[in-house]
Design a protein around this motif. Structure first.
Motif, PDB file in Angstrom:
ATOM      1  N   ASP A   1       0.706  -1.241   0.029  1.00  0.00           N
ATOM      2  CA  ASP A   1       0.059   0.113   0.043  1.00  0.00           C
ATOM      3  C   ASP A   1       0.832   1.267  -0.052  1.00  0.00           C
ATOM      4  O   ASP A   1       1.575   1.528   0.775  1.00  0.00           O
ATOM      5  N   LEU A   2       0.712   2.056  -1.083  1.00  0.00           N
ATOM      6  CA  LEU A   2       1.483   3.605  -1.029  1.00  0.00           C
ATOM      7  C   LEU A   2       1.240   4.380  -0.126  1.00  0.00           C
ATOM      8  O   LEU A   2      -0.070   4.352   0.624  1.00  0.00           O
ATOM      9  N   ASP A   3       2.248   4.926   0.768  1.00  0.00           N
ATOM     10  CA  ASP A   3       1.894   5.512   1.974  1.00  0.00           C
ATOM     11  C   ASP A   3       1.459   7.128   1.750  1.00  0.00           C
ATOM     12  O   ASP A   3       0.714   7.509   2.406  1.00  0.00           O
ATOM     13  N   ARG A   4       1.881   7.855   0.625  1.00  0.00           N
ATOM     14  CA  ARG A   4       1.526   9.062   0.409  1.00  0.00           C
ATOM     15  C   ARG A   4       0.730   9.262  -0.977  1.00  0.00           C
ATOM     16  O   ARG A   4       0.884  10.373  -1.656  1.00  0.00           O
ATOM     17  N   PHE A   5       0.179   8.544  -1.360  1.00  0.00           N
ATOM     18  CA  PHE A   5      -0.447   8.525  -2.806  1.00  0.00           C
ATOM     19  C   PHE A   5      -1.602   9.599  -2.729  1.00  0.00           C
ATOM     20  O   PHE A   5      -1.694  10.249  -3.628  1.00  0.00           O
ATOM     21  N   LYS A   6      -2.541   9.597  -1.650  1.00  0.00           N
ATOM     22  CA  LYS A   6      -3.520  10.392  -1.676  1.00  0.00           C
ATOM     23  C   LYS A   6      -3.051  12.000  -1.769  1.00  0.00           C
ATOM     24  O   LYS A   6      -3.532  12.806  -2.336  1.00  0.00           O
ATOM     25  N   TYR A   7      -2.069  12.228  -0.981  1.00  0.00           N
ATOM     26  CA  TYR A   7      -1.463  13.554  -1.094  1.00  0.00           C
ATOM     27  C   TYR A   7      -0.919  13.909  -2.399  1.00  0.00           C
ATOM     28  O   TYR A   7      -1.198  15.074  -2.753  1.00  0.00           O
ATOM     29  N   ILE A   8      -0.033  13.024  -3.100  1.00  0.00           N
ATOM     30  CA  ILE A   8       0.290  13.509  -4.377  1.00  0.00           C
ATOM     31  C   ILE A   8      -0.952  13.372  -5.531  1.00  0.00           C
ATOM     32  O   ILE A   8      -0.945  14.312  -6.205  1.00  0.00           O
ATOM     33  N   ASN A   9      -1.672  12.678  -5.300  1.00  0.00           N
ATOM     34  CA  ASN A   9      -2.896  12.751  -6.252  1.00  0.00           C
ATOM     35  C   ASN A   9      -3.750  13.816  -5.958  1.00  0.00           C
ATOM     36  O   ASN A   9      -4.304  14.619  -7.161  1.00  0.00           O
ATOM     37  N   ASP A  10      -4.032  14.409  -4.750  1.00  0.00           N
ATOM     38  CA  ASP A  10      -4.513  15.610  -4.459  1.00  0.00           C
ATOM     39  C   ASP A  10      -4.162  16.693  -4.685  1.00  0.00           C
ATOM     40  O   ASP A  10      -4.571  17.708  -5.303  1.00  0.00           O
ATOM     41  N   THR A  11      -2.728  16.855  -4.577  1.00  0.00           N
ATOM     42  CA  THR A  11      -1.813  18.237  -4.873  1.00  0.00           C
ATOM     43  C   THR A  11      -1.392  18.296  -6.070  1.00  0.00           C
ATOM     44  O   THR A  11      -1.351  19.473  -6.714  1.00  0.00           O
ATOM     45  N   ALA A  12      -0.972  17.240  -6.826  1.00  0.00           N
ATOM     46  CA  ALA A  12      -0.361  17.217  -8.139  1.00  0.00           C
ATOM     47  C   ALA A  12      -1.574  16.877  -9.262  1.00  0.00           C
ATOM     48  O   ALA A  12      -1.188  17.200 -10.607  1.00  0.00           O
ATOM     49  N   GLY A  13      -2.527  16.405  -8.710  1.00  0.00           N
ATOM     50  CA  GLY A  13      -3.549  15.991  -9.901  1.00  0.00           C
ATOM     51  C   GLY A  13      -3.642  14.606 -10.177  1.00  0.00           C
ATOM     52  O   GLY A  13      -2.655  13.803  -9.881  1.00  0.00           O
ATOM     53  N   HIS A  14      -4.963  14.182 -10.950  1.00  0.00           N
ATOM     54  CA  HIS A  14      -5.098  12.721 -11.244  1.00  0.00           C
ATOM     55  C   HIS A  14      -4.229  12.241 -12.174  1.00  0.00           C
ATOM     56  O   HIS A  14      -3.721  11.109 -12.094  1.00  0.00           O
ATOM     57  N   VAL A  15      -3.646  13.145 -13.149  1.00  0.00           N
ATOM     58  CA  VAL A  15      -2.763  12.728 -14.087  1.00  0.00           C
ATOM     59  C   VAL A  15      -1.384  12.324 -13.269  1.00  0.00           C
ATOM     60  O   VAL A  15      -0.879  11.377 -13.867  1.00  0.00           O
ATOM     61  N   ALA A  16      -1.063  13.183 -12.451  1.00  0.00           N
ATOM     62  CA  ALA A  16       0.350  12.743 -11.695  1.00  0.00           C
ATOM     63  C   ALA A  16       0.118  11.491 -10.794  1.00  0.00           C
ATOM     64  O   ALA A  16       1.113  10.543 -10.727  1.00  0.00           O
ATOM     65  N   GLY A  17      -1.158  11.314 -10.350  1.00  0.00           N
ATOM     66  CA  GLY A  17      -1.409   9.911  -9.634  1.00  0.00           C
ATOM     67  C   GLY A  17      -1.411   8.668 -10.575  1.00  0.00           C
ATOM     68  O   GLY A  17      -0.916   8.015 -10.210  1.00  0.00           O
ATOM     69  N   ASP A  18      -1.967   8.930 -11.697  1.00  0.00           N
ATOM     70  CA  ASP A  18      -1.742   7.737 -12.957  1.00  0.00           C
ATOM     71  C   ASP A  18      -0.463   7.500 -13.038  1.00  0.00           C
ATOM     72  O   ASP A  18      -0.099   6.525 -13.176  1.00  0.00           O
ATOM     73  N   ARG A  19       0.250   8.616 -13.222  1.00  0.00           N
ATOM     74  CA  ARG A  19       1.876   8.461 -13.751  1.00  0.00           C
ATOM     75  C   ARG A  19       2.596   7.885 -12.635  1.00  0.00           C
ATOM     76  O   ARG A  19       3.409   6.747 -12.849  1.00  0.00           O
ATOM     77  N   LEU A  20       2.364   7.916 -11.278  1.00  0.00           N
ATOM     78  CA  LEU A  20       2.687   7.517 -10.083  1.00  0.00           C
ATOM     79  C   LEU A  20       2.569   5.931 -10.192  1.00  0.00           C
ATOM     80  O   LEU A  20       3.430   5.155  -9.908  1.00  0.00           O
ATOM     81  N   LEU A  21       1.234   5.644 -10.355  1.00  0.00           N
ATOM     82  CA  LEU A  21       0.901   4.225 -10.329  1.00  0.00           C
ATOM     83  C   LEU A  21       1.598   3.470 -11.356  1.00  0.00           C
ATOM     84  O   LEU A  21       2.106   2.424 -11.088  1.00  0.00           O
ATOM     85  N   MET A  22       1.642   4.110 -12.609  1.00  0.00           N
ATOM     86  CA  MET A  22       2.352   2.999 -13.644  1.00  0.00           C
ATOM     87  C   MET A  22       3.891   2.885 -13.367  1.00  0.00           C
ATOM     88  O   MET A  22       4.360   1.774 -13.761  1.00  0.00           O
ATOM     89  N   GLU A  23       4.354   4.248 -12.726  1.00  0.00           N
ATOM     90  CA  GLU A  23       6.015   4.103 -12.496  1.00  0.00           C
ATOM     91  C   GLU A  23       6.115   2.962 -11.257  1.00  0.00           C
ATOM     92  O   GLU A  23       7.407   2.140 -11.310  1.00  0.00           O
ATOM     93  N   VAL A  24       5.188   3.052 -10.334  1.00  0.00           N
ATOM     94  CA  VAL A  24       5.343   1.764  -9.234  1.00  0.00           C
ATOM     95  C   VAL A  24       5.223   0.673  -9.699  1.00  0.00           C
ATOM     96  O   VAL A  24       5.765  -0.481  -9.458  1.00  0.00           O
ATOM     97  N   ALA A  25       4.195   0.273 -10.818  1.00  0.00           N
ATOM     98  CA  ALA A  25       4.139  -0.957 -11.455  1.00  0.00           C
ATOM     99  C   ALA A  25       5.610  -1.493 -12.089  1.00  0.00           C
ATOM    100  O   ALA A  25       5.927  -2.506 -11.976  1.00  0.00           O
ATOM    101  N   GLN A  26       5.988  -0.671 -12.722  1.00  0.00           N
ATOM    102  CA  GLN A  26       7.522  -0.896 -13.483  1.00  0.00           C
ATOM    103  C   GLN A  26       8.495  -1.254 -12.291  1.00  0.00           C
ATOM    104  O   GLN A  26       9.270  -2.214 -12.357  1.00  0.00           O
ATOM    105  N   ARG A  27       8.711  -0.447 -11.511  1.00  0.00           N
ATOM    106  CA  ARG A  27       9.686  -0.668 -10.308  1.00  0.00           C
ATOM    107  C   ARG A  27       9.225  -2.090  -9.735  1.00  0.00           C
ATOM    108  O   ARG A  27      10.476  -2.858  -9.349  1.00  0.00           O
ATOM    109  N   LEU A  28       8.097  -2.254  -9.289  1.00  0.00           N
ATOM    110  CA  LEU A  28       7.780  -3.471  -8.667  1.00  0.00           C
ATOM    111  C   LEU A  28       8.008  -4.831  -9.638  1.00  0.00           C
ATOM    112  O   LEU A  28       8.562  -5.800  -9.171  1.00  0.00           O
TER     113      LEU A  28
END
Length: 863
Positions: A440-467
């Motif tokens: 479970d990502l610890d700070r996802f809601k903060y990034i999604n709310d402050t940087a926007g949903h596009v940033a949240g989607d980009r973060l999820l895709m990057e997390v997927a590649q790292r895992l």
């Protein structure tokens, strides 16, 4: 009001069906004896009969009266009387009889509620067959050839009067010119004429390609074997004599006209079918039993890449287009499934295979194979097929979408759960250890709310590649939803769990997430659940990993936690939710099991001197001592555990009540108990079952209708069913329950009330619910035989029940001395471990009389 004659030997089925038809507005005369039905049908006057339709239960035996009844209904006098046949699903004779008779329908006993609508359909007025046919018959054209003007005039008027179109000719040559000039259906030709005999014209007509369809007959004034023989040899189908009656002549011509009309109908149907075959969108081809192509339609040619049917007709279908498997490997002719179907006349639906086009391209197709029979012999097969290339591609896409997350392209939760199920099975087989990680990502809601949903989607895709970069080839990764991911690690040692989990955490926090010119630190909380012999169900693994993940978050985040019983327990609500899911799965998968515990009469216990702890001895002995009584068993439900163990209802019924599943479970028990009761119909001794109904089921409604439907479906005696209300004190809507029980009692079932003697409310229930049987609560007999107060209470309860004319049953009897004491107190029947242990099957044979002591000792040693 329409009147129905109903005949069936089963009293249960007659009662249920009569009630149903009466409710639907029909008057019903119900008969059990086919002889009575035969007499009633024989007395009927057509057009004045008192019966509008007949409902017959298809008999499972054959004797003279059965054949008489069904023969009478198939006869000319009654063949248009509507008949509904009620049969069991396996009866092929009933199906065949229904197909051979007009205005006849067939309904299964398991679907008897459909009977009123089936009868209504049969009673609809139908158009006269003769009227319907006459609208479509073309006028038959007749050529009459005779050298006598008087004969031509007389017969042409006669034929025209009866609807024929008639042209005349005076000689063979005149007749031949007219035959060539216009179409005729029948030619009636005088045998003896001046220039040439009529047989010369008959021979010309038969041998000419454009006229050979005309049916011919000779007409002569002299009856002569030689004339008849010559006429028939030349091709005539009839010989008409001028000396015979006009009616006979008309009958002969009518016979030829019928043949003409039949042939025209066949030709029209052939053209219609050919048109359909040419226009149908699916590919269709026909083969003989050897697999040789006989015909093929344009759609099939288009799919296979051919232009002309002649390119394929006469070839073996195997050689032409299904000689090779989908992967390109050649097939053996004898091993070809389609070739086997052609030869054996198999009917197959939705068979998927590969056809090969003229350009050697493989085409995935779906086939339906229909054997053709002529005069009861296999005459080939018709194969309809369609190109499913687009469907295959769509199915592949849908399958991918069903198993993957569209954003990260990882597998989704449903796919991981299926892999988890397989891994748990593997752990059970091999004893290896696997691990489920919930991330479970610890700070996802903060990034999604402050940087926007596009940033949240980009973060999820990057997390997927790292895992993915940390996965071994045997591991599985999925996005569970939101900012949750899961990793299933296979074949892991216990000492490796924390190191492997922390490896995923470290690869994620190794570098920040950059977006929009800003950097964000990413941290991860991981919950680990070990899958081994202590935890090998998918539900447990998911629950434990979730608990461990919450523990990691509560402990400060950005860390890993491994679940153990000492560090976290499931809450009571979680346990209940687990039971809810488990019970729903059990209902869908028939994972319940029924046991049957004997309830025996106590009459004759004073003669019992056998001090055996073998409960089988007691219930068999008591049944022998009471040969007139029925053998009664209480139906007990158990849940089949994952290891094949049987779980007591004490463990799961409270959860079933809380989640509203009691009626589903009760209905499951009713269905399977009645199915078991049906199997004992050949027993020389009557068997009765006591089935428990919860207050929740009775108050919900519908139990009477469901019980009626199952009694009809399984054709069991309602009097052999006792419905026990164990928690009558919990009923709040007494009036509704009383209506349900009254309907069941009217059907023939008996009612039993449990917990008798516990509180005054139970005594009130006894009166309100009109019970036939009362069960004395087990807590009141525990002090027997030594406790005088318990003995007095049981005796008093027995007296109350006797005054109310109720049968008493003592439950939870676990000692022989208690059994004798209950008999002394006046209790009628008993059950419990001292009487008989619950059994998995109802007995097929039971003792019918009491054996002598020496015989009894020998029999007990053999049991």
């Amino acid at each position: 009001m329409k009147t129905i004659l109903l005949a069936d030997p089963s009293l249960t089925r007659r009662r249920a069906l009569s009630a149903l038809l009466t409710q639907s507005g029909y008057g019903v005369t119900a008969l059990a004896d086919l002889s009575e039905a035969y007499d009633a049908l024989n007395r009927m006057q057509i057009g004045q009969g008192s019966v509008d339709a007949v409902v017959l239960g298809w008999p499972d035996y054959s004797e003279g009266i059965v054949e008489d009844v069904f023969g009478l209904l198939h006869g000319e006098r009654l063949e248009h009387l509507p008949v509904l046949v009620m049969a069991d699903s396996s009866n092929a004779k009933a199906v065949n009889w229904r197909m051979a008779r007009p205005r006849t329908a067939l309904t299964l006993w398991s679907e008897y509620l459909e009977a009123p609508s089936a009868i209504a359909h049969l009673l609809r007025p139908e158009q006269s067959v003769g009227e319907a046919a006459s609208l479509h018959l073309e006028q038959v054209k007749v050529l009459l050839v005779d050298d006598s003007a008087t004969v031509r005039l007389g017969y042409s008027r006669l034929l025209q009067k009866h609807g024929y179109h008639v042209e005349t000719a005076e000689s063979v040559e005149d007749g031949w010119r007219k035959v060539l000039a216009q179409p005729f259906d029948i030619a009636i030709i005088d045998y003896l004429m001046p220039q040439q005999n009529g047989t010369a014209l008959i021979s010309r007509i038969r041998n000419h390609l454009e006229t050979q369809h005309i049916l011919t007959a000779t007409i002569t004034g002299t009856y002569s074997d030689a004339v008849i023989a010559e006429s028939l040899a030349s091709g005539a189908l009839e010989c008409v004599f001028k000396s015979e009656s006009k009616d006979l002549l008309l009958a002969r011509v009518a016979s030829l006209a019928r043949a003409i009309n039949d042939r025209k109908a066949i030709d029209n149907e052939r053209r219609r079918l050919q048109s359909i075959l040419s226009s149908v969108g699916e590919g269709v081809y026909g083969v003989d039993c050897a697999g040789t192509i006989q015909f093929i339609n344009p759609a099939a040619l288009d799919v296979l890449g051919y232009t002309e049917a002649d390119d394929l007709i006469g070839l073996q279908a195997f050689d032409a287009f299904h000689h090779t498997d989908e992967d390109g490997s050649p097939l053996q002719r004898g091993a070809s499934f389609l070739n086997q179907c052609y030869a054996m006349g198999k009917e197959v639906s939705s068979w998927q295979t590969c056809f090969w086009s003229a350009s050697k391209k493989g085409i995935p197709v779906e086939c339906n194979i229909h054997p053709l029979h002529m005069d009861a012999e296999l005459n080939g097969s018709v194969i309809a097929f369609r190109d499913i290339s687009n469907r295959r591609a769509l199915e592949k896409e849908l399958r991918w979408q069903a198993e993957h997350d569209n954003l990260t392209k990882l597998h989704n939760r449903a796919w991981l759960e299926s892999q988890l199920e397989q891994e748990c099975s593997k752990v059970r087989r091999t004893g290896q250890t696997a691990v489920l990680l919930l991330l479970d990502l610890d700070r996802f809601k903060y990034i999604n709310d402050t940087a926007g949903h596009v940033a949240g989607d980009r973060l999820l895709m990057e997390v997927a590649q790292r895992l993915k970069s940390r996965l071994r080839s045997t591991d599985y990764l999925a996005r569970m939803g939101g900012d949750e991911f899961a990793v299933l690690l296979t074949n892991v040692g216990s000492s490796e769990i924390m190191a492997l989990a922390d490896g995923f955490r470290r690869v994620l926090i190794a570098s920040p997430f950059n977006y929009g010119g800003k950097s964000y630190r990413i941290t991860l909380s991981i919950g680990c659940a070990r899958i081994d012999t202590a935890c090998f169900t998918p539900g447990d693994a998911m629950a434990y990993a979730d608990i461990a993940c919450h523990m990691a978050k509560r402990s400060g985040r950005n860390q890993c936690q491994v679940y153990s019983p000492e560090t976290g327990k499931l809450a009571a609500l979680d346990a209940d939710l687990g039971w809810s899911v488990r019970l729903e799965e059990a209902l869908r998968g028939d994972r319940f099991v029924l046991c049957y515990q004997p309830i025996v009469p106590l009459n004759g216990m004073e003669l019992d001197s056998v001090e055996s702890k073998n409960s089988k001895d007691v219930w068999l002995r008591q049944l022998e001592r009471n040969p007139e009584s029925e053998a009664m068993f209480e139906v007990l439900v158990r849940l089949k555990g994952h290891e094949g163990d049987l779980i007591s209802p004490v463990a799961f019924l409270p959860a079933a009540e809380r989640f509203g599943l009691m009626q589903d479970i009760d209905f499951w028990v009713i269905k399977h108990a009645l199915a078991a009761l049906r199997e004992t119909r050949e027993s020389p001794r009557s068997i009765a079952l006591t089935i428990n109904l919860s207050a929740q089921t009775l108050e919900k409604g519908g139990v009477a209708d469901y019980m009626t439907a199952r009694i009809v479906e399984y054709n069991v005696n309602p009097a052999a069913i006792v419905l026990e209300i164990a928690d009558a004190h919990a009923i709040s809507d007494r009036e509704r329950v009383q209506r349900q029980l009254a309907q069941l009692r009217q059907l023939g079932c008996r009612i039993s009330v449990g917990d008798f003697g516990v509180g005054f409310a139970n005594l009130a229930c006894l009166k309100q619910l009109e019970a036939d049987i009362v069960k004395i609560d087990g807590s009141l007999i525990q002090g027997l035989p030594g406790d005088e107060l318990d003995r007095t209470i049981v005796t008093a309860l027995t007296s109350i029940a006797e005054i109310a004319r109720k049968t008493t049953v003592a439950e939870c009897v676990e000692d022989m001395s208690v059994l004798r004491s209950l008999h002394q107190c006046g209790v009628d029947m008993a059950q419990g471990y001292a009487v008989g242990m619950p059994r998995l099957h109802l007995p097929r044979t039971l003792p019918s009389s009491f054996a002598k002591p020496e015989q009894e000792e020998k029999r007990l040693s053999e049991v």
